[in-house]
Design an enzyme around this catalytic site. Structure first.
Site, PDB file in Angstrom:
ATOM      1  CG  PHE A 139      -2.024  -0.973   1.162  1.00 15.85           C
ATOM      2  CD1 PHE A 139      -1.777  -2.324   1.320  1.00 15.85           C
ATOM      3  CD2 PHE A 139      -3.322  -0.558   0.908  1.00 15.85           C
ATOM      4  CE1 PHE A 139      -2.796  -3.252   1.226  1.00 15.85           C
ATOM      5  CE2 PHE A 139      -4.353  -1.474   0.819  1.00 15.85           C
ATOM      6  CZ  PHE A 139      -4.095  -2.828   0.975  1.00 15.85           C
ATOM      7  CB  ALA A 140       2.374   3.359  -2.172  1.00 14.99           C
ATOM      8  CB  ILE A 141      -2.432   5.337   0.790  1.00 19.14           C
ATOM      9  CG1 ILE A 141      -3.023   4.102   0.079  1.00 19.14           C
ATOM     10  CG2 ILE A 141      -3.490   6.407   1.011  1.00 19.14           C
ATOM     11  CD1 ILE A 141      -4.068   3.365   0.832  1.00 19.14           C
ATOM     12  CG  ASP A 229       4.464  -1.949   6.716  1.00 22.04           C
ATOM     13  OD1 ASP A 229       3.344  -2.479   6.605  1.00 22.04           O
ATOM     14  OD2 ASP A 229       4.874  -1.417   7.770  1.00 22.04           O
ATOM     15  CB  ALA A 230       4.983   1.309   1.191  1.00 22.50           C
ATOM     16  CG  ASP A 231       7.571   2.115   6.050  1.00 22.71           C
ATOM     17  OD1 ASP A 231       6.835   1.133   5.798  1.00 22.71           O
ATOM     18  OD2 ASP A 231       7.697   2.576   7.199  1.00 22.71           O
ATOM     19  CG  HIS A 251       8.000  -6.503  15.813  1.00 18.77           C
ATOM     20  ND1 HIS A 251       9.090  -5.770  16.223  1.00 18.77           N
ATOM     21  CD2 HIS A 251       7.114  -5.618  15.300  1.00 18.77           C
ATOM     22  CE1 HIS A 251       8.865  -4.493  15.978  1.00 18.77           C
ATOM     23  NE2 HIS A 251       7.676  -4.374  15.416  1.00 18.77           N
ATOM     24  CD  GLU A 321       2.752  -4.887  14.810  1.00 18.02           C
ATOM     25  OE1 GLU A 321       3.471  -4.782  13.804  1.00 18.02           O
ATOM     26  OE2 GLU A 321       3.048  -4.358  15.909  1.00 18.02           O
ATOM     27  CG  ASP A 344      15.016  -0.514  12.654  1.00 20.60           C
ATOM     28  OD1 ASP A 344      13.992   0.090  12.959  1.00 20.60           O
ATOM     29  OD2 ASP A 344      16.112   0.069  12.422  1.00 20.60           O
TER      30      ASP A 344
HETATM   31  C1  UD2 Z   1       4.047  -0.580  12.110  1.00 19.34           C
HETATM   32  C2  UD2 Z   1       4.082  -1.855  11.305  1.00 19.34           C
HETATM   33  C3  UD2 Z   1       2.945  -1.814  10.288  1.00 19.34           C
HETATM   34  C4  UD2 Z   1       1.604  -1.607  10.954  1.00 19.34           C
HETATM   35  C5  UD2 Z   1       1.649  -0.370  11.834  1.00 19.34           C
HETATM   36  C6  UD2 Z   1       0.382  -0.273  12.648  1.00 19.34           C
HETATM   37  C7  UD2 Z   1       6.476  -2.383  11.202  1.00 19.34           C
HETATM   38  C8  UD2 Z   1       7.691  -2.371  10.373  1.00 19.34           C
HETATM   39  N1  UD2 Z   1       5.352  -1.931  10.602  1.00 19.34           N
HETATM   40  O1  UD2 Z   1       4.401   0.385  11.130  1.00 19.34           O
HETATM   41  O2  UD2 Z   1       2.905  -3.016   9.554  1.00 19.34           O
HETATM   42  O3  UD2 Z   1       1.269  -2.736  11.715  1.00 19.34           O
HETATM   43  O4  UD2 Z   1       2.763  -0.390  12.744  1.00 19.34           O
HETATM   44  O5  UD2 Z   1       0.483   0.710  13.624  1.00 19.34           O
HETATM   45  O6  UD2 Z   1       6.487  -2.800  12.341  1.00 19.34           O
HETATM   46  N2  UD2 Z   1       0.463   3.606   4.717  1.00 19.34           N
HETATM   47  C9  UD2 Z   1       0.261   4.376   3.561  1.00 19.34           C
HETATM   48  N3  UD2 Z   1      -0.010   5.698   3.705  1.00 19.34           N
HETATM   49  C10 UD2 Z   1      -0.096   6.313   4.908  1.00 19.34           C
HETATM   50  C11 UD2 Z   1       0.107   5.535   6.071  1.00 19.34           C
HETATM   51  C12 UD2 Z   1       0.392   4.184   5.942  1.00 19.34           C
HETATM   52  O7  UD2 Z   1       0.336   3.865   2.456  1.00 19.34           O
HETATM   53  O8  UD2 Z   1      -0.329   7.525   4.953  1.00 19.34           O
HETATM   54  C13 UD2 Z   1       0.730   2.153   4.567  1.00 19.34           C
HETATM   55  C14 UD2 Z   1       2.166   1.915   4.108  1.00 19.34           C
HETATM   56  O9  UD2 Z   1       2.203   0.766   3.334  1.00 19.34           O
HETATM   57  C15 UD2 Z   1       2.879   1.730   5.418  1.00 19.34           C
HETATM   58  C16 UD2 Z   1       1.860   0.963   6.223  1.00 19.34           C
HETATM   59  O10 UD2 Z   1       0.603   1.510   5.833  1.00 19.34           O
HETATM   60  O11 UD2 Z   1       4.103   1.039   5.249  1.00 19.34           O
HETATM   61  C17 UD2 Z   1       2.017   1.040   7.744  1.00 19.34           C
HETATM   62  O12 UD2 Z   1       2.122   2.353   8.171  1.00 19.34           O
HETATM   63  P1  UD2 Z   1       3.487   2.898   8.816  1.00 19.34           P
HETATM   64  O13 UD2 Z   1       4.621   2.273   8.108  1.00 19.34           O
HETATM   65  O14 UD2 Z   1       3.449   4.368   8.874  1.00 19.34           O
HETATM   66  O15 UD2 Z   1       3.343   2.332  10.270  1.00 19.34           O
HETATM   67  P2  UD2 Z   1       4.556   1.921  11.265  1.00 19.34           P
HETATM   68  O16 UD2 Z   1       5.862   2.343  10.719  1.00 19.34           O
HETATM   69  O17 UD2 Z   1       4.217   2.348  12.653  1.00 19.34           O
END
Ligand code: UD2
Length: 377
Positions: A139-141, A229-231, A251, A321, A344
């Site tokens: 997802f790349a939103i 995830d995208a990042d 994790h 999650e 990481d």
């Molecule tokens: C953690 C988890 C993630 C999810 C999230 C829930 C890791 C590496 N990742 O990520 O899988 O469970 O916690 O809280 O542990 N996205 C969009 N646009 C946006 C926001 C999100 O496309 O504006 C998508 C994108 O693919 C992103 C994913 O949703 O990689 C998860 O969001 P995040 O990466 O910001 O969340 P993060 O880093 O807390």
């Protein structure tokens, strides 16, 4: 006097032919039961499964006089043969396990995938012969489209090399998907979806969209789904060794943690609630998958749980999650990916980690998630 005489004669006859009488009676009883039952066992039908071409087969060739019902499909007929070619490799040794430093099997006999525990050559051959197609969903939103270039470029180098791959990119900005050439047998498939104002909602709604698209589309196009995830970036091989009915990834922040330290949802009012004395691992939300059918079940269940929480104005501590972790407590994964598959670099390079295959890309959370026009770099 005459009556007495007749009685004595009858008694005499009875004692003389007693054995014969009893034998006859037994024969009569046996005969009766045989008659009653023969209809049911002789006429019993055996239902067999017939093949997809609806070939009719009678496994006993009529020898037993058993009628075979011919209205089902035999899935056992005409199955493709998966046979390995001659391959030379060192034999597995009962007393020399390839890894003794880490857990390689769960108590429910699901393998935990670490470098050194598998032979990718054998697995590649098996999956290639089945002409397996893998769907990689991402997802790349909104601003997350900035991660796509690196994500796709590294996937082309390391993800499922030599296999058929469809990159399903869910985005609200298909025009921002990088214009890249991908290798033969691989394809980028943009899927336009809506966005949501809150990043938490975007993250959670992935379950809903995955469940919907699995049923509507993926089931017709691919065999397995890998949802990430995208990042993120691939930094070493991630191949068919990860594929199984349903898999999750440990994790990297919790591989050595005790149950009580897992950041499961602990409010009993939430659908994601896990009591302190349950749970095996803390799985990350950013890497799971399996067959399309299993991913459909998992994502549907998680989405329904998320919506049930929403109706009570609840949001689980780690969003989808938390629900994924709950799902895996009661639907054990059939394979588990070690932290090699989610690492990481901020966590260093511990000895047991022979390979770092899939890495988080550092990001400025506040900038990327919310403010639409802020500088991302
Ligand atoms: C953690 C988890 C993630 C999810 C999230 C829930 C890791 C590496 N990742 O990520 O899988 O469970 O916690 O809280 O542990 N996205 C969009 N646009 C946006 C926001 C999100 O496309 O504006 C998508 C994108 O693919 C992103 C994913 O949703 O990689 C998860 O969001 P995040 O990466 O910001 O969340 P993060 O880093 O807390």
């Amino acid at each position: 006097m005459q009556t007495d005489h007749r009685k004595t004669r009858i008694k005499g006859l009875f004692s003389k032919y007693r054995v014969l009488l009893i034998f006859g009676l037994c024969l009569f009883i046996l005969g009766y039961f045989w008659q009653a039952s023969k209809g049911s066992w002789l006429k019993r039908k055996i239902s067999i499964l017939c093949d997809t071409q609806r070939n009719k087969i009678d496994p006993f060739h009529g020898l037993l006089g058993i009628k075979v019902s011919r209205n089902k499909t035999n899935v056992l007929h005409g199955l493709p043969e998966i046979a390995l070619p001659r391959m030379v490799y060192s034999k597995p040794h009962i007393f020399k396990p390839p890894r003794t430093d880490v857990l390689t099997m769960t108590p429910w006999l699901a393998p935990i995938i670490w470098d050194g525990t598998f032979n990718l050559e054998i697995l590649n051959e098996q999956f290639r012969q089945r002409n397996t197609t893998i769907g990689l969903t991402v997802f790349a939103i909104k601003k997350y489209v900035v991660f796509l270039q690196r994500f796709l470029a590294t996937a082309e180098t390391y993800f499922m090399v030599g296999h058929r791959v469809k990159y399903y990119i869910f985005t609200d900005r298909p025009e921002a998907i990088p214009n890249m050439n991908v290798k033969e047998g691989r394809e980028i498939v943009p899927l336009r979806v809506q966005n949501y104002p809150r990043w938490q909602e975007i993250s959670m709604r992935r379950m809903e969209m995955l469940s919907y698209y699995s049923q509507q589309r993926f089931i017709h196009e691919v065999d397995f789904l890998v949802c990430v995830d995208a990042d993120m970036q691939f930094s070493n091989e991630v191949g068919v060794e990860i594929l199984s009915e349903v898999f999750g990834t440990i994790h990297p922040g919790f591989y050595a943690a005790e149950r009580q330290a897992f950041t499961y949802e602990r409010r009993s009012t939430s659908e994601a609630y896990i009591p302190l004395d349950e749970g095996d691992f803390y799985y990350c939300g950013c890497f799971f998958g399996g067959t399309v059918a299993e991913v459909h079940k998992l994502t549907k269940k998680c989405h329904e749980a998320i919506m049930a929480d929403k109706s009570k104005s609840l949001e689980a501590i780690w969003h989808e999650e938390s629900h994924l972790n709950k799902y895996f407590v009661y639907h054990k994964p059939t394979k588990i990916l070690s932290p090699e598959y989610l690492w990481d670099n901020g966590l260093g390079s511990p000895q047991f980690l022979k390979k770092k295959r899939f890495l988080t890309v550092p990001k400025n959370h506040a900038a990327i998630r919310n403010k639409r026009n802020s500088n991302l770099k």
